[in-house]
Enzyme design. Sequence first.
Site, PDB file in Angstrom:
ATOM      1  N   LYS A 224      44.795  44.150  38.760  1.00  0.00           N
ATOM      2  CA  LYS A 224      45.065  43.947  37.228  1.00  0.00           C
ATOM      3  C   LYS A 224      45.515  45.392  36.974  1.00  0.00           C
ATOM      4  CE  LYS A 224      42.382  42.906  33.198  1.00  0.00           C
ATOM      5  NZ  LYS A 224      41.279  42.483  32.303  1.00  0.00           N
TER       6      LYS A 224
ATOM      7  N   GLY B 110      38.693  41.103  36.058  1.00  0.00           N
ATOM      8  CA  GLY B 110      39.262  40.818  37.495  1.00  0.00           C
ATOM      9  C   GLY B 110      37.706  39.620  38.611  1.00  0.00           C
ATOM     10  N   ARG B 111      36.589  39.405  37.998  1.00  0.00           N
ATOM     11  CA  ARG B 111      35.551  39.223  38.351  1.00  0.00           C
ATOM     12  C   ARG B 111      35.848  37.650  38.450  1.00  0.00           C
ATOM     13  NH1 ARG B 111      33.595  42.587  35.493  1.00  0.00           N
ATOM     14  NH2 ARG B 111      32.602  42.067  33.988  1.00  0.00           N
TER      15      ARG B 111
ATOM     16  N   GLU C 105      28.146  42.566  37.650  1.00  0.00           N
ATOM     17  CA  GLU C 105      28.776  43.318  37.401  1.00  0.00           C
ATOM     18  C   GLU C 105      29.417  42.839  35.488  1.00  0.00           C
ATOM     19  OE1 GLU C 105      33.332  43.777  37.754  1.00  0.00           O
ATOM     20  OE2 GLU C 105      32.878  45.948  38.729  1.00  0.00           O
TER      21      GLU C 105
ATOM     22  N   HIS D 193      16.451  33.237  60.000  1.00  0.00           N
ATOM     23  CA  HIS D 193      16.021  33.907  60.743  1.00  0.00           C
ATOM     24  C   HIS D 193      16.359  35.727  60.425  1.00  0.00           C
ATOM     25  CE1 HIS D 193      15.561  30.994  63.865  1.00  0.00           C
ATOM     26  NE2 HIS D 193      16.974  30.175  62.753  1.00  0.00           N
TER      27      HIS D 193
ATOM     28  N   LYS E  40      34.050  56.653  39.124  1.00  0.00           N
ATOM     29  CA  LYS E  40      35.214  56.910  39.091  1.00  0.00           C
ATOM     30  C   LYS E  40      36.191  58.498  39.121  1.00  0.00           C
ATOM     31  CE  LYS E  40      36.638  52.072  38.509  1.00  0.00           C
ATOM     32  NZ  LYS E  40      37.267  51.434  37.808  1.00  0.00           N
TER      33      LYS E  40
HETATM   34  O1  F6P Z   1      35.884  49.142  39.391  1.00  0.00           O
HETATM   35  C1  F6P Z   1      35.544  48.077  38.787  1.00  0.00           C
HETATM   36  C2  F6P Z   1      36.563  47.081  38.998  1.00  0.00           C
HETATM   37  O2  F6P Z   1      37.385  47.222  37.171  1.00  0.00           O
HETATM   38  C3  F6P Z   1      36.340  45.343  38.871  1.00  0.00           C
HETATM   39  O3  F6P Z   1      35.901  45.095  37.969  1.00  0.00           O
HETATM   40  C4  F6P Z   1      37.551  45.368  39.290  1.00  0.00           C
HETATM   41  O4  F6P Z   1      37.777  43.622  39.897  1.00  0.00           O
HETATM   42  C5  F6P Z   1      37.905  46.181  40.342  1.00  0.00           C
HETATM   43  O5  F6P Z   1      37.395  47.417  39.755  1.00  0.00           O
HETATM   44  C6  F6P Z   1      39.359  45.921  41.117  1.00  0.00           C
HETATM   45  O6  F6P Z   1      40.106  46.387  39.654  1.00  0.00           O
HETATM   46  P1  F6P Z   1      41.848  46.461  39.675  1.00  0.00           P
HETATM   47  O7  F6P Z   1      41.906  44.958  39.761  1.00  0.00           O
HETATM   48  O8  F6P Z   1      42.054  46.451  38.385  1.00  0.00           O
HETATM   49  O9  F6P Z   1      42.025  47.124  40.494  1.00  0.00           O
END
Ligand code: F6P
Length: 505
Positions: free
Chosen positions: A184, A242-243, A328, A359, A474
Amino acid sequence: MQDKPFSQIDDALNKAASRVLATSLSSLMQMPNRDRFIYQFEDLTVDCTRQLLDDDGLSALFHLAENCQLQTRIDEMFSGAPVNITEHRPVQHMSVRTPDYLASVAYQKLSAFAETVRRNPDITAVVNLGIGGSDLGPKMVTQALAGYHDGPVCHFVGNICPTDLHDVLVTCDPEKTLFIVTSKTFTTAETLANAMMAKHWLDQHGVDAGTAMVAVTAAGARAQAWGIDPDHIFAFADGIGGRYSLWSSVGLSVMIAIGSENFSRMLAGAYAIDRHVRHAELSQNIGVIMGLLRVWCRRYLQLPAYGLIPYDQRLAALPAWAQQLEMESNGKSVDRQGHPLQRPAGPLIWGVAGTSAQHSFFQWLHQSVDITPIDILVAIQPAAGLDGQIWGNHHKLLAINAVAQAEALALGAPNLAEPHRHFSGNRPSVLISWDQTTPYALGRLLALYEHITVISGFLWDVNSFDQWGVELGKQMANQLQSGEGLEDFSPAAKAFLDRLNTPRT
Ligand code: F6P
């Protein structure tokens, strides 16, 4: 101090929780009209009869929904209000499963590209390079719809661990591989490092990365600056988190695998749930009821974890996708106004496909001191293509296990003479079933989990659309990488770095 929306209703809900905890799930399940707790949408059945909840508790939960102005919050989200208040933007993932979107130029361009790739005999492998929401969703759907996969083989590389990419590349022909760089932001370190390695691999084999690499991103200019041909950039809106993004161009790998028609059917299933969640009365609204149950289990029964157990091997990756989705989104400790939450919000989400899970950790679910509610997910029919009575019977064995576990957890089996064989029961689950795992049914199911996440977030009054909690790690990784500001780190971290930087002999 109590959180505002909860303050008036907390007493009633706390009392309801004490009341059900003093009775037994087996007696609750025998109550007249218990089938009031079974909800239906098309062939999707959500059986909540095995929840530690009675009629009065359910009514109190609906009062909570009113106090939280849940219907207004849902309407605001669907109408495009900027409900993601820390990032000042609307939430747009539902917009990419509407009939209008399916008719849009952007969707036509995406499907045309996917179909061209599918028809091209010179592309035998597709590698999606992305992480988090740019990986988990498309990977899970591609596995889930393996029976519909008639395009080139699709690989998913998310981890910056070099083995992840290496182990895929050794199976690919550089002249016949298409890379989709899915990010993204187009800033994510893992994805860009993997994309750089993939480019290097193509260069080494004399293949033009300009044709072998495409991008899916909301940051087109960055992708172009990185070297992707603008005609090969498939955009999606900033308001799609993203999610929540698998429906958008982030699903390109899925579309290449199963074809654009099947992909459209998945979007149609999601759209059907969107309409249900937006328009159904709260008392029959499956997204609302499941969202309320999250809050019930977490806040009032004080159960910190929630399991997802798909009885479908092809849905084995669903818990990992839902884990990012819910954790998240709702792993927060302040409300939307920035005030500390008085009690925790989103639960820990985890799970493994049944029956394998039986199991493994089901011992803990049945007999540990901790109680953890679970969703048990199962289709009534085997997957398409597994025709005939023999496969039908085989599938029945699986589905019988699903309901057997739900009953065993709920009812237990007392054995006070032999305590190690005693099953206390009273362990809640929701049994979610549907006819068959088609693209449409899958779209419906996944969109339902998105709505459960968002609705429980509305009830907790957290912002389910940001994820600031991932930023510090990060930033520290960047610092350690660049060597700047090392004085901020602990002696132990510096010692680890020294060891890492020691030249190998
Ligand atoms: O670090 C978390 C995050 O921002 C998620 O929310 C996202 O899905 C993932 O990293 C990947 O981000 P991107 O699609 O910007 O590479």
